[in-house]
Design an enzyme around this catalytic site. Structure first.
Site, PDB file in Angstrom:
ATOM      1  N   CYS A   3     128.938  64.085   9.006  1.00 27.51           N
ATOM      2  CA  CYS A   3     129.892  63.060   8.563  1.00 27.51           C
ATOM      3  C   CYS A   3     130.231  63.234   7.097  1.00 27.51           C
ATOM      4  O   CYS A   3     129.342  63.485   6.290  1.00 27.51           O
ATOM      5  CB  CYS A   3     129.289  61.658   8.675  1.00 27.51           C
ATOM      6  N   ARG A  50      98.614  60.168  25.191  1.00 29.86           N
ATOM      7  CA  ARG A  50     100.049  59.847  25.065  1.00 29.86           C
ATOM      8  C   ARG A  50     100.712  59.671  26.425  1.00 29.86           C
ATOM      9  O   ARG A  50     101.788  59.120  26.521  1.00 29.86           O
ATOM     10  CB  ARG A  50     100.764  60.968  24.303  1.00 29.86           C
ATOM     11  N   GLY A 103     131.801  67.788  13.268  1.00 26.23           N
ATOM     12  CA  GLY A 103     132.157  66.374  13.313  1.00 26.23           C
ATOM     13  C   GLY A 103     133.478  66.205  14.049  1.00 26.23           C
ATOM     14  O   GLY A 103     134.371  67.043  13.913  1.00 26.23           O
ATOM     15  N   THR A 110     132.381  60.624   5.961  1.00 30.46           N
ATOM     16  CA  THR A 110     133.030  59.314   5.797  1.00 30.46           C
ATOM     17  C   THR A 110     132.633  58.634   4.485  1.00 30.46           C
ATOM     18  O   THR A 110     133.476  58.078   3.788  1.00 30.46           O
ATOM     19  CB  THR A 110     132.662  58.415   7.000  1.00 30.46           C
TER      20      THR A 110
END
Ligand code: XMP
Length: 350
Positions: A185, A23, A268, A187
């Site tokens: 959130c 990696r 938030g 929303t």
């Protein structure tokens, strides 16, 4: 028919033939302004991770550590201009090279932008909840009038390809993509609006501007696996809130619950609590407050995420983010597949 909108959990990347021996050979560096030809003006990050401009995620300590680790921290705007400038000064003292800070698109935003610019910020983030908006258009215009091309302007958030393209046309150098997917959130619950972040990124990746104007996946990335899916779908950069929450470098005290467990607050920015702390009142309620277990230094969390991202890139037989985007093959997984994808050991009481 409604257009299907896929979430991170709806898809998987198909493992591909790989020649990646270690990696360590995988490069995660990202150019924030790929169209910039002058090498002295290029902004290159060693890793695609950005800490969110939230008052429980990024002030000077987080910005400093993110920079040291190869990412970027955006100093939030939910404070006075003087307080934000103090954080910037402190980050520049600490040796942060790429200093990023957020502004809004109304009120004192031009005074704030000028103060940030004067303090040495080279990346300004116009940070508004619904970025595909006339206020964004005028803010981008005003900032370009003031600063020309001397600063990088990140703008958002948007959920659609049209939003991404409009922000680029209005003057943004990079665009935050994702509405309503964040862990804190509400929303979508409160307004019924939003698009799964994975789908938004995928849509934007088909734009003619993709590749020249970084797409920044923002909201709802819960694991390094989600991060790999976002990158493979076309994101150049990733913004993390919850993944970095609860770490030592986030603003706020380490608290202790009744059982003696240490925790920090993550909230938030549209939560009533965050708005009251900032301006003494709240005008919207589209976010929640949460307590998260204290995680210790962000370095360990960051390295764990990077290890997962590099491993993910190697599973697609790729050597870089761009290579991943070229090679990635997604499949849609079923609900049964999702069950298998999660750890599912049956715990028996011993
Ligand atoms: P994660 O999932 O990484 O999401 O915790 C962080 C992102 O969520 C956005 N954000 C909000 N969205 N109401 C919202 O609808 C809020 O109160 C709120 N606060 C932050 C933001 O894009 C952040 O980077």
């Amino acid at each position: 028919m409604f257009k299907p909108a896929l979430s991170f959990d709806d898809v998987l990347l198909v493992p591909k033939y790989s020649e990646i021996i270690t990696r360590k050979n995988i490069c995660l560096s990202v150019k924030m302004n790929p169209t910039q030809e002058d090498a002295n003006k290029q902004i290159i990050l060693r890793s695609p991770i950005i800490s969110s401009p939230m008052d429980t995620i990024t002030e000077s300590q987080m910005a400093t550590e993110m920079s040291r680790l190869g990412g970027l921290g955006i100093i939030h705007r939910y404070n006075t201009i003087d307080q934000q400038v103090d954080h910037i000064n402190s980050a520049i003292t600490n040796g942060v090279q790429n200093v990023a800070a957020a502004i809004g698109a109304s009120g004192d935003y031009l005074d704030r932008a000028t103060a940030l610019h004067d303090a040495g910020v080279n990346i300004i983030c116009i940070d508004i909840a619904h970025g595909h908006h006339i206020l964004m258009k005028s803010a981008l215009h005003e900032l370009r009038q003031l600063f020309g091309e001397s600063i990088h302007i990140m703008a958002g958030n948007v959920a659609t390809r049209q939003g991404y393209e409009d922000l680029v046309m209005w003057g943004a150098n990079s665009v935050r993509v994702g509405i309503g997917g964040g862990s804190i959130c509400s929303t979508r619950i409160k307004t019924g609006h939003g698009v799964p972040t994975f789908q938004s990124v995928l849509d934007c990746s088909h734009s003619k501007y993709a590749g020249d104007y970084p797409i920044i996946a923002d909201g709802g990335i819960r694991t390094s696996g989600d991060a790999v899916k976002a990158l493979a779908a076309g994101a150049d950069l990733l913004i993390f809130g919850s993944m970095l929450s609860g770490t030592k470098e986030t603003p706020g005290e380490v608290l202790m619950n009744k059982s003696g467990k240490e925790y920090k607050i993550y909230r938030g920015m549209a939560s009533p609590q965050a708005q009251i702390a900032w301006k003494g009142k709240f005008s919207s309620n589209e976010g929640v407050v949460s307590s998260v277990a204290y995680k210790g230094p962000v370095q360990e969390v960051f390295q764990d995420i990077l290890t997962g991202i590099k491993s993910g890139i190697s599973y697609s037989g790729a050597l870089s983010i761009l290579d991943l985007q070229a090679k990635a093959k997604f499949i849609k997984q079923t609900f049964a597949g999702l069950g298998e994808s999660r750890t599912h050991i049956h715990n028996k009481s011993l």
